[in-house]
Motif scaffolding. Structure first.
Motif, PDB file in Angstrom:
ATOM      1  N   ARG A 162       0.829  -1.209   0.000  1.00 15.91           N
ATOM      2  CA  ARG A 162       0.000   0.000   0.000  1.00 15.91           C
ATOM      3  C   ARG A 162       0.863   1.258   0.000  1.00 15.91           C
ATOM      4  NH1 ARG A 162      -2.567  -4.186   0.891  1.00 15.91           N
ATOM      5  NH2 ARG A 162      -4.848  -4.369   0.901  1.00 15.91           N
ATOM      6  N   VAL A 163       2.000   1.196   0.685  1.00 19.43           N
ATOM      7  CA  VAL A 163       2.951   2.323   0.630  1.00 19.43           C
ATOM      8  C   VAL A 163       3.486   2.474  -0.787  1.00 19.43           C
ATOM      9  CG1 VAL A 163       5.132   3.213   1.514  1.00 19.43           C
ATOM     10  CG2 VAL A 163       3.565   1.998   3.057  1.00 19.43           C
ATOM     11  N   ALA A 164       3.798   1.352  -1.424  1.00 14.57           N
ATOM     12  CA  ALA A 164       4.281   1.385  -2.807  1.00 14.57           C
ATOM     13  C   ALA A 164       3.216   1.953  -3.740  1.00 14.57           C
ATOM     14  CB  ALA A 164       4.685  -0.013  -3.247  1.00 14.57           C
ATOM     15  N   ILE A 202     -11.702 -16.420  -5.480  1.00 19.86           N
ATOM     16  CA  ILE A 202     -11.319 -15.002  -5.473  1.00 19.86           C
ATOM     17  C   ILE A 202     -12.298 -14.228  -6.355  1.00 19.86           C
ATOM     18  CG2 ILE A 202      -9.497 -13.330  -5.971  1.00 19.86           C
ATOM     19  CD1 ILE A 202      -7.475 -15.582  -5.616  1.00 19.86           C
ATOM     20  N   GLY A 203     -12.996 -13.247  -5.775  1.00 20.82           N
ATOM     21  CA  GLY A 203     -13.926 -12.428  -6.540  1.00 20.82           C
ATOM     22  C   GLY A 203     -13.206 -11.467  -7.470  1.00 20.82           C
ATOM     23  N   TYR A 204     -13.936 -10.913  -8.421  1.00 22.17           N
ATOM     24  CA  TYR A 204     -13.334 -10.009  -9.414  1.00 22.17           C
ATOM     25  C   TYR A 204     -12.796  -8.738  -8.757  1.00 22.17           C
ATOM     26  CZ  TYR A 204     -14.770 -12.787 -13.428  1.00 22.17           C
ATOM     27  OH  TYR A 204     -14.873 -13.791 -14.360  1.00 22.17           O
ATOM     28  N   ASP A 205     -13.543  -8.167  -7.832  1.00 21.83           N
ATOM     29  CA  ASP A 205     -13.075  -6.946  -7.160  1.00 21.83           C
ATOM     30  C   ASP A 205     -11.816  -7.214  -6.344  1.00 21.83           C
ATOM     31  OD1 ASP A 205     -15.196  -5.598  -8.264  1.00 21.83           O
ATOM     32  OD2 ASP A 205     -16.478  -5.767  -6.476  1.00 21.83           O
ATOM     33  N   ASP A 206     -11.805  -8.333  -5.623  1.00 19.14           N
ATOM     34  CA  ASP A 206     -10.628  -8.682  -4.828  1.00 19.14           C
ATOM     35  C   ASP A 206      -9.417  -8.933  -5.725  1.00 19.14           C
ATOM     36  OD1 ASP A 206     -12.088  -8.490  -2.510  1.00 19.14           O
ATOM     37  OD2 ASP A 206     -12.561 -10.634  -2.419  1.00 19.14           O
ATOM     38  N   PHE A 207      -9.653  -9.553  -6.867  1.00 18.90           N
ATOM     39  CA  PHE A 207      -8.552  -9.829  -7.789  1.00 18.90           C
ATOM     40  C   PHE A 207      -7.969  -8.535  -8.356  1.00 18.90           C
ATOM     41  CE2 PHE A 207      -7.003 -10.932 -12.117  1.00 18.90           C
ATOM     42  CZ  PHE A 207      -5.981 -11.798 -11.743  1.00 18.90           C
ATOM     43  N   GLN A 208      -8.834  -7.576  -8.686  1.00 19.99           N
ATOM     44  CA  GLN A 208      -8.355  -6.295  -9.207  1.00 19.99           C
ATOM     45  C   GLN A 208      -7.499  -5.553  -8.177  1.00 19.99           C
ATOM     46  OE1 GLN A 208     -11.911  -4.247 -10.353  1.00 19.99           O
ATOM     47  NE2 GLN A 208     -12.244  -5.491 -12.206  1.00 19.99           N
ATOM     48  N   ARG A 209      -7.933  -5.545  -6.941  1.00 23.27           N
ATOM     49  CA  ARG A 209      -7.161  -4.895  -5.875  1.00 23.27           C
ATOM     50  C   ARG A 209      -5.822  -5.598  -5.669  1.00 23.27           C
ATOM     51  NH1 ARG A 209      -9.336  -1.607  -2.104  1.00 23.27           N
ATOM     52  NH2 ARG A 209      -8.208  -2.661  -0.415  1.00 23.27           N
ATOM     53  N   MET A 210      -5.839  -6.912  -5.712  1.00 26.15           N
ATOM     54  CA  MET A 210      -4.605  -7.674  -5.563  1.00 26.15           C
ATOM     55  C   MET A 210      -3.617  -7.323  -6.672  1.00 26.15           C
ATOM     56  SD  MET A 210      -4.033 -11.801  -5.863  1.00 26.15           S
ATOM     57  CE  MET A 210      -5.377 -12.174  -4.743  1.00 26.15           C
ATOM     58  N   MET A 211      -4.082  -7.288  -7.909  1.00 25.36           N
ATOM     59  CA  MET A 211      -3.214  -6.959  -9.037  1.00 25.36           C
ATOM     60  C   MET A 211      -2.666  -5.533  -8.910  1.00 25.36           C
ATOM     61  SD  MET A 211      -2.984  -9.568 -11.236  1.00 25.36           S
ATOM     62  CE  MET A 211      -2.782 -10.554  -9.739  1.00 25.36           C
ATOM     63  N   PHE A 212      -3.479  -4.625  -8.446  1.00 24.42           N
ATOM     64  CA  PHE A 212      -3.067  -3.232  -8.313  1.00 24.42           C
ATOM     65  C   PHE A 212      -1.936  -3.087  -7.289  1.00 24.42           C
ATOM     66  CE2 PHE A 212      -3.547   0.894  -6.114  1.00 24.42           C
ATOM     67  CZ  PHE A 212      -3.250   1.736  -7.177  1.00 24.42           C
ATOM     68  N   PHE A 213      -2.136  -3.613  -6.109  1.00 25.84           N
ATOM     69  CA  PHE A 213      -1.128  -3.467  -5.056  1.00 25.84           C
ATOM     70  C   PHE A 213       0.144  -4.264  -5.381  1.00 25.84           C
ATOM     71  CE2 PHE A 213      -4.921  -2.486  -2.312  1.00 25.84           C
ATOM     72  CZ  PHE A 213      -4.588  -1.153  -2.108  1.00 25.84           C
ATOM     73  N   ASP A 214      -0.015  -5.448  -5.948  1.00 30.43           N
ATOM     74  CA  ASP A 214       1.164  -6.260  -6.269  1.00 30.43           C
ATOM     75  C   ASP A 214       1.988  -5.621  -7.379  1.00 30.43           C
ATOM     76  OD1 ASP A 214       0.283  -8.003  -4.386  1.00 30.43           O
ATOM     77  OD2 ASP A 214      -0.220  -9.637  -5.753  1.00 30.43           O
ATOM     78  N   ALA A 215       1.320  -5.067  -8.386  1.00 27.21           N
ATOM     79  CA  ALA A 215       2.045  -4.422  -9.482  1.00 27.21           C
ATOM     80  C   ALA A 215       2.777  -3.171  -8.991  1.00 27.21           C
ATOM     81  CB  ALA A 215       1.076  -4.071 -10.610  1.00 27.21           C
ATOM     82  N   CYS A 216       2.149  -2.388  -8.130  1.00 24.77           N
ATOM     83  CA  CYS A 216       2.811  -1.194  -7.588  1.00 24.77           C
ATOM     84  C   CYS A 216       4.044  -1.580  -6.763  1.00 24.77           C
ATOM     85  CB  CYS A 216       1.832  -0.391  -6.733  1.00 24.77           C
ATOM     86  SG  CYS A 216       0.526   0.438  -7.686  1.00 24.77           S
ATOM     87  N   PHE A 217       3.916  -2.628  -5.961  1.00 24.95           N
ATOM     88  CA  PHE A 217       5.058  -3.094  -5.175  1.00 24.95           C
ATOM     89  C   PHE A 217       6.201  -3.521  -6.087  1.00 24.95           C
ATOM     90  CE2 PHE A 217       7.564  -6.440  -3.272  1.00 24.95           C
ATOM     91  CZ  PHE A 217       7.830  -5.966  -1.992  1.00 24.95           C
ATOM     92  N   LEU A 218       5.884  -4.293  -7.120  1.00 25.08           N
ATOM     93  CA  LEU A 218       6.916  -4.811  -8.020  1.00 25.08           C
ATOM     94  C   LEU A 218       7.615  -3.680  -8.766  1.00 25.08           C
ATOM     95  CD1 LEU A 218       8.111  -7.517  -8.860  1.00 25.08           C
ATOM     96  CD2 LEU A 218       6.427  -7.636 -10.707  1.00 25.08           C
ATOM     97  N   VAL A 219       6.863  -2.694  -9.222  1.00 21.79           N
ATOM     98  CA  VAL A 219       7.464  -1.568  -9.953  1.00 21.79           C
ATOM     99  C   VAL A 219       8.358  -0.742  -9.037  1.00 21.79           C
ATOM    100  CG1 VAL A 219       6.926   0.617 -11.099  1.00 21.79           C
ATOM    101  CG2 VAL A 219       5.667  -1.456 -11.723  1.00 21.79           C
ATOM    102  N   GLN A 220       7.917  -0.480  -7.814  1.00 26.22           N
ATOM    103  CA  GLN A 220       8.755   0.273  -6.881  1.00 26.22           C
ATOM    104  C   GLN A 220      10.027  -0.501  -6.525  1.00 26.22           C
ATOM    105  OE1 GLN A 220       8.542   3.453  -5.531  1.00 26.22           O
ATOM    106  NE2 GLN A 220       6.941   3.724  -7.096  1.00 26.22           N
ATOM    107  N   TYR A 221       9.927  -1.803  -6.426  1.00 21.72           N
ATOM    108  CA  TYR A 221      11.113  -2.634  -6.180  1.00 21.72           C
ATOM    109  C   TYR A 221      12.090  -2.541  -7.349  1.00 21.72           C
ATOM    110  CZ  TYR A 221      13.895  -6.902  -6.408  1.00 21.72           C
ATOM    111  OH  TYR A 221      14.932  -7.799  -6.553  1.00 21.72           O
ATOM    112  N   MET A 222      11.584  -2.582  -8.570  1.00 22.74           N
ATOM    113  CA  MET A 222      12.443  -2.504  -9.753  1.00 22.74           C
ATOM    114  C   MET A 222      13.136  -1.144  -9.822  1.00 22.74           C
ATOM    115  SD  MET A 222       9.728  -4.383 -12.325  1.00 22.74           S
ATOM    116  CE  MET A 222      10.667  -4.232 -13.840  1.00 22.74           C
ATOM    117  N   ILE A 223      12.409  -0.082  -9.499  1.00 19.48           N
ATOM    118  CA  ILE A 223      13.008   1.254  -9.480  1.00 19.48           C
ATOM    119  C   ILE A 223      14.123   1.322  -8.436  1.00 19.48           C
ATOM    120  CG2 ILE A 223      12.565   3.676  -8.927  1.00 19.48           C
ATOM    121  CD1 ILE A 223       9.756   3.322 -10.102  1.00 19.48           C
TER     122      ILE A 223
END
Length: 532
Positions: A162-164, A202-223
């Motif tokens: 969430r910080v990411a 896993i519901g569609y809304d939960d899956f979208q939130r999961m993808m959002f937070f995981d992608a932000c974390f991964l991008v911040q890690y790569m940076i």
């Protein structure tokens, strides 16, 4: 008068038209039926069995047979009805359980769709890889994607995600709704790529939130990894990445811890990452030597679109094969009577084949270079520890998931990591082989696995499929063996006995030197004796 018929004195005749006679001594009948049976048996034993033409003149009455016949006649319709009903039940059950062609067609279509998407899917581990243990397959710090999302030991990273996400939104200069909508749209397209059984919970809304937070974390890690010495990232975020770097480095390589690249790109559109520098940092991490110039020393492929981060890293670590530039010698391969897939480093040395670490450090760059008298087997160097072994295992697992009988014999890059590990496992049979690989620079560094640990680890790779790279290399070695038998025998004799030969040669040289010295001394002494 006609003589009276003889009747046993103790027998009371049965009156067929009246009530059964009472029981009399000598004939302990307890019922009418038993009396009939005994009477019939007595008559049958007393009256001769006259016959005519094979047929009995008198047909005796058999009470047991008569009773059985009567019972059969009485119950036959019921039994027949029951049999008919049971047949109907069986037919009904068969009809209910018989596969429906339309259902089979539906399953076949789903199966064909899965095969068509085999390189796009977010795969689970093959059982042979899962058997290697959790150290190669289970995340330690962070779950990326749904497969390990609910593990209790990974909950701490959920707050960091969430910080990411907050920093991705701030860096993008867009509203959180706009960024989230971009990721959610991509998430809806890639949901089908994950395992169906996992996605059912896993519901569609939960899956979208999961993808959002995981992608932000991964991008911040790569940076952070690209600019680890700079202070572009939030200091608290940088602190988490740094203190948990070993665990995160391990987790982002796991086959079951991947995000579809489409989702990652939806975030990178607003928070750019220097992918060439990121990949170059990982290429260096397979070796102990580092490039201090800081410039990527490989060609970036603009036409390559990865499926996920593991696929991206594998693509540039595998590199190009020298065998891509030349056609496979099919005629030469057809001449081979057999092909050995077991050869040790010491056995190669006895054949006159030396090992050399290639300069490209690319796993697919392997092969045999023939000289006039000797040959040279070139392989990518490797500084082996458990972290690097885990990365190699996960790249091999990815290859195993989308290999087909066609690709394994036609596309060199599709099985390059499996080829590399299989070839190394062939070369390592004993500690002397490991020492030879270290001496020739194939295994590098002193901070990795010991010789004993290498011996214990490499047999695990023997179950991997033989890729085209390793097969072609083994064909080259086999042709070398066939074409240079006499030379190999001579070199093998030299290699096995070189210490003794060198000792003998040194002794001979010493003796010759001593004899020469004595001869020189005697030559000088003789003129002195001859002088008056």
């Amino acid at each position: 008068m006609e003589p009276a018929a003889w009747v046993p004195s103790n027998f009371q005749p049965v009156n067929w038209g009246m009530e059964p006679a009472a029981w009399s001594p000598g004939f302990p009948a307890e019922s009418e039926t038993e009396s009939i049976e005994m009477y019939g048996s007595w008559i049958q034993s007393c009256i001769p069995n006259y016959s005519c033409g094979g047929q009995p003149l008198v047909e005796y009455y058999d009470p047991a047979a008569a009773a059985a016949a009567a019972a059969a006649t009485q119950h036959y319709p019921l039994e027949k009805e029951a049999q008919d009903q049971s047949v109907e039940v069986v037919l009904y059950n068969m009809e209910m359980h018989c596969p429906n062609v339309s259902e089979l067609q539906k399953v076949m279509n789903e199966f064909e769709t899965d095969i068509d998407m085999i390189k796009e899917k977010m795969h689970r581990y093959p059982e042979s890889i899962r058997d290697l243990g959790d150290q190669y397959t289970v995340p330690r710090t962070v779950a990326i994607g749904p497969y390990h999302h609910n593990r209790q030991q990974l909950k701490k990273a959920e707050q960091v995600k969430r910080v990411a996400a907050y920093h991705c939104i701030i860096e993008s200069g867009r509203s959180e709704l706009e960024l989230y909508h971009e990721v959610a749209s991509a998430a809806n397209d890639v949901r089908r790529l994950y395992d169906k059984d996992v996605m059912q919970g896993i519901g569609y809304d939960d899956f979208q939130r999961m993808m959002f937070f995981d992608a932000c974390f991964l991008v911040q890690y790569m940076i952070w990894l690209v600019d680890v010495s700079e202070e572009k990232a939030d200091p608290w975020l940088r602190s988490f990445f740094y203190s948990n770097s070993d665990g995160i480095h391990h987790d982002v390589w796991l086959l079951e811890n991947q995000l579809p690249w489409k989702v990652v790109k939806s975030v990178m559109k607003f928070s750019p990452v220097e992918l060439d520098r990121f990949v170059d940092a990982w290429r260096d991490r397979l070796h102990d030597r580092k490039d201090l110039k800081g410039k990527p020393h490989f060609a970036w492929d603009d036409n390559y679109e990865p499926r996920h981060l593991l696929g991206l890293l594998r693509h540039y670590i595998v590199g190009r094969s020298r065998q891509n530039s030349r056609e496979t010698d099919k005629d030469a391969a057809d001449k081979l009577k057999s092909l050995s897939f077991s050869v040790g480093a010491i056995e190669l040395a006895e054949m006159g084949i030396t090992l050399r670490a290639n300069e490209t450090a690319e796993l697919a760059d392997m092969g045999l270079n023939n000289g006039i008298f000797f040959a040279e087997l070139s392989l990518a160097p490797l500084s082996l520890n458990y972290a690097r072994a885990s990365r190699l295992v996960n790249m091999a697992a990815l290859e195993m998931c989308y290999l087909t009988p066609t690709s394994v014999v036609t596309n060199i890059k599709d099985s390059a990591v499996c080829s590399y590990l299989v070839l190394l496992s062939m070369l390592v049979h004993r500690e002397e082989d490991v020492h030879e690989l270290r001496r020739k620079g194939i295994l590098q560094g002193g901070s990795g696995l010991t010789n004993k640990q290498v011996i214990d680890l490499f047999p695990c790779f023997q179950s991997l499929p033989n890729g085209l790279c390793s097969t072609l290399t083994m064909q080259e070695i086999e042709r070398y063996r066939m074409n240079r038998k006499s030379l190999i025998e001579g070199h093998a004799f030299w290699y096995r006995n070189k210490k003794s030969i060198c000792t003998v040669f040194t002794t001979i040289v010493s003796v010759v030197s001593i004899v020469g010295t004595l001869i020189a001394i005697l030559t000088k002494v003789k003129p002195l004796k001859a002088a008056p």
